[in-house]
Design a protein around this motif. Structure first.
Motif, PDB file in Angstrom:
ATOM      1  N   LYS A   1       0.851  -1.180   0.000  1.00  0.00           N
ATOM      2  CA  LYS A   1       0.000   0.000   0.000  1.00  0.00           C
ATOM      3  C   LYS A   1       0.887   1.231   0.000  1.00  0.00           C
ATOM      4  O   LYS A   1       1.796   1.348   0.814  1.00  0.00           O
ATOM      5  CB  LYS A   1      -0.917  -0.011   1.217  1.00  0.00           C
ATOM      6  N   ARG A   2       0.605   2.152  -0.901  1.00  0.00           N
ATOM      7  CA  ARG A   2       1.442   3.350  -1.009  1.00  0.00           C
ATOM      8  C   ARG A   2       1.279   4.249   0.209  1.00  0.00           C
ATOM      9  O   ARG A   2       2.231   4.723   0.771  1.00  0.00           O
ATOM     10  CB  ARG A   2       1.098   4.120  -2.264  1.00  0.00           C
ATOM     11  N   LYS A   3       0.056   4.511   0.567  1.00  0.00           N
ATOM     12  CA  LYS A   3      -0.218   5.371   1.726  1.00  0.00           C
ATOM     13  C   LYS A   3      -1.176   4.627   2.648  1.00  0.00           C
ATOM     14  O   LYS A   3      -2.384   4.812   2.586  1.00  0.00           O
ATOM     15  CB  LYS A   3      -0.817   6.697   1.286  1.00  0.00           C
ATOM     16  N   PRO A   4      -0.615   3.780   3.522  1.00  0.00           N
ATOM     17  CA  PRO A   4      -1.507   3.017   4.385  1.00  0.00           C
ATOM     18  C   PRO A   4      -2.258   3.934   5.357  1.00  0.00           C
ATOM     19  O   PRO A   4      -1.744   4.949   5.805  1.00  0.00           O
ATOM     20  CB  PRO A   4      -0.569   2.075   5.123  1.00  0.00           C
ATOM     21  N   LYS A   5      -3.486   3.547   5.644  1.00  0.00           N
ATOM     22  CA  LYS A   5      -4.322   4.302   6.571  1.00  0.00           C
ATOM     23  C   LYS A   5      -3.809   4.055   7.994  1.00  0.00           C
ATOM     24  O   LYS A   5      -3.598   2.916   8.396  1.00  0.00           O
ATOM     25  CB  LYS A   5      -5.769   3.847   6.453  1.00  0.00           C
ATOM     26  N   VAL A   6      -3.589   5.130   8.712  1.00  0.00           N
ATOM     27  CA  VAL A   6      -3.102   5.023  10.088  1.00  0.00           C
ATOM     28  C   VAL A   6      -4.315   5.084  11.013  1.00  0.00           C
ATOM     29  O   VAL A   6      -5.149   5.970  10.920  1.00  0.00           O
ATOM     30  CB  VAL A   6      -2.128   6.170  10.429  1.00  0.00           C
TER      31      VAL A   6
END
Length: 124
Positions: A115-120
């Motif tokens: 995932k490029r921008k994983p959800k935090v």
């Protein structure tokens, strides 16, 4: 606590190679790949510090007893405990286990999902 700067992983290479000598040829290939991965953090630290030929310094560290590291700033080998360059055993172990787990997954399913921008999330 273990010596920092990637030196703790360097000393693991010798143990892995000794195990591979007793194993079959397939396992020996895996250990060669593991040895390269274990040496990579040390070499990256030295390259980031502007040191050329970090493999030579890796061999210098391996020729010494455990506890030594290469001080990039001073440009010399020293004792990690005296310099305060230490890594937590639990952190080193977790990093190694995570890397091996990812490698096993890649080898067994031939697919990786990144995932490029994983959800935090801060929720349990």
């Amino acid at each position: 606590l273990l010596p920092g700067g990637g030196c703790a992983y360097l000393h693991c290479i010798q143990v892995a190679q000794a195990q591979a000598a007793a194993a079959g040829s397939d396992e020996a290939l895996g250990v060669q790949a593991l040895a390269g991965a274990l040496q990579a953090p040390f070499e990256r630290i030295l390259r980031n510090g502007g040191v050329e030929a970090p493999a030579l310094f890796a061999q210098d560290i391996l020729d010494r007893p455990p506890g030594y590291f290469y001080d990039v700033i001073a440009g010399q080998v020293g004792l990690a405990r005296q310099a305060g360059v230490l890594d937590s055993t639990l952190v080193l172990r977790a990093a190694l286990e995570t890397a091996v787990s990812g490698a096993l997954m890649a080898l067994s399913i031939d697919t990786l999902v990144i995932k490029r921008k994983p959800k935090v999330s801060y929720e349990p």
